[in-house]
Design an enzyme around this catalytic site. Structure first.
Site, PDB file in Angstrom:
ATOM      1  N   SER A 139       0.862  -1.179   0.000  1.00 31.76           N
ATOM      2  CA  SER A 139       0.000   0.000   0.000  1.00 31.76           C
ATOM      3  C   SER A 139       0.896   1.226   0.000  1.00 31.76           C
ATOM      4  O   SER A 139       2.054   1.152   0.441  1.00 31.76           O
ATOM      5  CB  SER A 139      -0.878  -0.001   1.260  1.00 31.76           C
ATOM      6  OG  SER A 139      -1.464   1.271   1.482  1.00 31.76           O
ATOM      7  N   TYR A 152      -2.329  -0.870  10.381  1.00 32.39           N
ATOM      8  CA  TYR A 152      -2.359  -1.199   8.952  1.00 32.39           C
ATOM      9  C   TYR A 152      -1.047  -0.801   8.276  1.00 32.39           C
ATOM     10  O   TYR A 152      -0.454  -1.580   7.527  1.00 32.39           O
ATOM     11  CB  TYR A 152      -3.544  -0.490   8.304  1.00 32.39           C
ATOM     12  CG  TYR A 152      -3.671  -0.731   6.819  1.00 32.39           C
ATOM     13  CD1 TYR A 152      -4.178  -1.938   6.336  1.00 32.39           C
ATOM     14  CD2 TYR A 152      -3.310   0.245   5.894  1.00 32.39           C
ATOM     15  CE1 TYR A 152      -4.298  -2.162   4.973  1.00 32.39           C
ATOM     16  CE2 TYR A 152      -3.427   0.029   4.537  1.00 32.39           C
ATOM     17  CZ  TYR A 152      -3.923  -1.182   4.082  1.00 32.39           C
ATOM     18  OH  TYR A 152      -4.051  -1.403   2.729  1.00 32.39           O
TER      19      TYR A 152
END
Length: 256
Positions: A139, A152
């Site tokens: 990401s 995350y």
């Protein structure tokens, strides 16, 4: 990808769903490893309706024995795995203060230990079979600071580092390993997040527009756009590419 066997973890929904469908169109035999067997089976039907070959395999990537069983099921039904897409993952919203130990452990278990289990089982088989391709879904959170994404971001930073390590260790075994760093993509997770935190429809639409405008290009990405690059990186056309991270983010990194 004609007749190559590709494993896509979490291939029932969102980005994984789109990757599995695109691989099917490219001629791969796709094994969809999912905890949500219903979504996996639905995607298999979609791929088969488009003339592809696919198999739904029940798998909890956090459990080593489950990954071993999924590998055996895949190999006995489709053949030796030559492509692995580590896509399965979960999100979490919160700063370090808002993140409980249980939340943190769960995100790392799925997003870090899950890919580790898949690599641990499939890499030796790829070595034995003379090579393969691995694509990890990281990401842009692994490359820049995003507000309230502590657990995350930690997990996706690990995914980026894991990619570099595997690429380095297995470059002489004809195994390529790269990762994608998507920005905000319009998936069921985004819709679920908006419905949970913005029950009022007008407020939800306002927040949707705000999330869309965060990307300089003016909108969120589509799962199919991530899948297009995934298909290229897992094909022979990308045979000179390994140990690389690709931003697919609508220009978000330009702001940082």
């Amino acid at each position: 990808m004609q007749n190559r066997v590709a494993v896509v973890t979490g291939g029932g929904k969102g980005i994984g769903q789109a990757i599995a469908q695109r691989f099917g169109l490219e001629g791969a035999k796709v094994a969809i490893w999912e905890v949500d067997e219903k979504s996996a089976q639905a995607n298999v039907m979609t791929i088969e309706a488009e003339g592809g070959t696919a198999l739904a395999v029940s798998c909890d990537v956090t459990n080593h024995a489950s990954v071993v069983a999924a590998t055996e099921t895949t190999e006995s039904n489709l053949g030796k795995v030559s492509i692995l897409v580590n896509n399965a993952g979960i999100a979490h919203v919160g700063t370090v203060e808002d993140t409980t130990e249980e939340d943190f452990d769960r995100v790392q278990e799925v997003n870090v230990k899950g890919p580790f289990n898949c690599l641990r089982v499939l890499v030796p088989r790829m070595v034995e079979n003379g090579g393969g391709v691995i694509l990890n879904l990281a990401s842009i959170a692994s490359r820049l600071g995003i507000s309230e994404r502590f657990a995350y971001s930690t997990s996706k930073g690990a995914m980026l580092a894991m990619t570099l390590s595997v690429a380095k260790d297995y470059v002489n075994h004809d195994i390529r390993c790269n990762c994608l760093c998507p920005g905000r993509v319009h998936t069921p997770f985004v819709d679920g997040y908006l419905e949970k935190y913005y029950p009022d429809e007008s407020e939800r639409l306002k927040m949707f527009n705000k999330l869309s405008e965060y990307q300089p290009i003016g909108r969120m990405g589509k799962p199919e756009e991530i899948a297009a690059l995934a298909a290229f990186l897992c094909s022979d056309e990308a045979s000179f590419i390994t140990g690389s991270a690709y931003d697919v983010d609508g220009g978000t990194m330009l702001l940082h």
